[in-house]
Scaffold this motif. Structure first.
Motif, PDB file in Angstrom:
ATOM      1  N   ASP A   1      31.896  38.954  35.582  1.00 21.46           N
ATOM      2  CA  ASP A   1      32.369  40.303  35.883  1.00 21.46           C
ATOM      3  C   ASP A   1      31.297  41.322  35.509  1.00 21.46           C
ATOM      4  O   ASP A   1      31.002  42.252  36.267  1.00 21.46           O
ATOM      5  CB  ASP A   1      33.669  40.556  35.093  1.00 21.46           C
TER       6      ASP A   1
ATOM      7  N   TRP B   1      36.323  38.938  40.615  1.00 22.89           N
ATOM      8  CA  TRP B   1      36.939  37.844  39.858  1.00 22.89           C
ATOM      9  C   TRP B   1      37.221  36.616  40.724  1.00 22.89           C
ATOM     10  O   TRP B   1      37.348  35.499  40.224  1.00 22.89           O
ATOM     11  CB  TRP B   1      38.213  38.296  39.147  1.00 22.89           C
TER      12      TRP B   1
ATOM     13  N   ALA C   1      37.621  37.350  33.822  1.00 23.70           N
ATOM     14  CA  ALA C   1      36.998  38.195  34.844  1.00 23.70           C
ATOM     15  C   ALA C   1      37.878  39.385  35.199  1.00 23.70           C
ATOM     16  O   ALA C   1      37.392  40.490  35.427  1.00 23.70           O
ATOM     17  CB  ALA C   1      36.707  37.362  36.094  1.00 23.70           C
TER      18      ALA C   1
END
Lengths: 112, 311
Positions: free
Chosen positions: B52, B58, B168
């Motif tokens: 990220d 993600w 993420a």
């Protein structure tokens, strides 16, 4: 920054390379009889690799600066002692992890 | 359904149907993997958080964890992504980093033979942690090996995916102090090593590991030390085996003498065992008795070993 297609191709390459390393022995010995030497190695590899994984977990410990790996070694000692004594995997693992988290989060060995 | 009834009829005490048995097996597998769950969530989150941070959606964390499924391999991938590496570099670095898995497969050839259609997935999902569980955990009696192994491998895979997506998607929002939580995997490896120590008579693999591990820690960077130590340790094991085969011929010539001595030892063993039994009966728990017998057995093994060496 990669665009979507580049990223997907890259992931595919990493995935194939990883799978190749895992599949290699099965492909190689899938159709032929493994050599006898391998039978001995096969038995002895798991205990050796497991202990090597323990040592590998210590690879980033700074042995020469404070706290000289004391939290890691101390906790491993507690886990091993507890497991030889009670032989309860869950008890050994969770006691050890909680102990280690306390040791590093509260910097218990800061006096060293 | 017919099979279910047959099973119940055949086995008077067995009241559980096939579905319940599967559920039990799944729960056993889940319990086995709980340490990995607690280790993969923070580790996966760390990976997702890094990806990220490198500016990727993600969904890529999800895709990578689903199709690559290699802890250190995915961390390496993030580093290479940030460094702007080319495809060849990705391929070579991943092959080198994960080559240790080839050694894992070597010791699973027999275990995985005849395991059926789950075999390709089990090979795909062979991470350090899953390997450790599969080589050390016994399949519950009367249960299907392929199902049990599949549950373990798939659960571990699921934890890894969940952790990386969590990291993420929420990594920047959540501020949990998970410092030190991934030590759960170190603790898991320690416990499984001790279990190997109990279940295997061989002691030399541990000596080989300490030697190879210490040497690799000193000689190699932390990225390369695991593969280096596994290769080194395997060479030590092969060397030891070769030298043992050489001395085997000499030992065979003195076999008669060994048998005589062994008989003597067995006699003393028996008296030792009875003594210990009497002592341990006074102790409290059954587990204590078992532990005592176990430790006596190990000392007997070492006595036997010494005698064999003397000859």
């Amino acid at each position: 920054m990669l665009d979507t297609l580049q990223m997907l191709v890259t992931i595919a390459v990493i995935a194939l390379a990883t799978f190749a390393t895992r599949a290699l022995p099965f492909l190689f010995f899938g159709s032929r009889e493994p050599p006898t030497m391998l039978a001995v190695i096969e038995k002895n590899l798991p205990p050796m690799i497991l202990l090597l994984l323990v040592i590998y977990c210590l690879k980033d410990v700074q042995w020469l600066t404070a706290p000289y790996g004391t939290p890691e070694l101390f906790t491993i000692g507690v886990v091993a002692g507890l497991h030889f004594w009670k032989r309860n995997a869950m008890l050994s693992i969770f006691t050890g992890t909680v102990l280690y988290m306390v040791l590093v989060q509260f910097n218990v060995f800061s006096f060293l | 359904m017919q099979q279910k009834i047959d099973n119940m009829a055949r086995n008077g005490e067995e009241k559980k149907g096939a579905g319940d048995q599967n559920k039990d097996l799944f729960i056993t597998a889940f319990k086995t993997t709980i340490p990995v769950l607690l280790g993969y969530i923070p580790l996966g989150m760390a990976f997702g958080f890094l990806l990220d941070g490198a500016g990727y959606h993600w969904i890529y964390a999800f895709i990578m964890s689903l199709f690559v499924y290699a802890g250190s391999g995915q961390f390496l991938a993030v580093a290479l992504l940030s460094a702007g590496a080319g495809l060849t570099e990705f391929a070579i670095a991943t092959l080198l980093l994960n080559f240790r898995h080839a050694f894992y497969g070597l010791s699973l050839l027999e275990k995985f033979s005849g395991i059926g259609r789950v075999k390709p997935y089990l090979i795909f999902a062979l991470t350090d942690e899953t390997y450790a569980l599969l080589t050390t955990t016994d399949v519950p009696q009367g249960s299907s090996k392929s199902k049990f192994y599949f549950y373990i491998a798939a659960l571990d895979h699921l934890y890894w995916i969940a952790g990386s997506v969590l990291g993420a998607a929420l990594g920047s929002i959540l501020d949990l102090n998970l410092d030190g939580m991934s030590f759960v995997l170190t603790a898991l490896f320690v416990v499984l090593t001790i279990e190997q120590y109990f279940s295997s008579k061989a002691r030399f693999p541990f000596i080989a590991a300490v030697g190879a591990g210490a040497l690799s820690l000193i000689l190699f960077s932390s990225d390369n030390m695991l593969l280096a130590s596994i290769i080194l340790g395997t060479l030590i094991l092969i060397g030891k085996e070769k030298s043992m085969q050489r001395t085997q011929r000499e030992q065979e010539m003195q076999k008669i003498q060994i048998t005589e001595k062994n008989q003597k030892v067995q006699r003393t063993e028996k008296s030792q065992k009875t003594e210990v039994m009497e002592k341990s009966q006074e102790m409290k728990g059954v587990s204590q008795i078992q532990n005592e017998i176990r430790s006596i057995n190990t000392s007997i093994q070492s006595v036997e070993g010494k005698i064999e060496e003397e000859n």
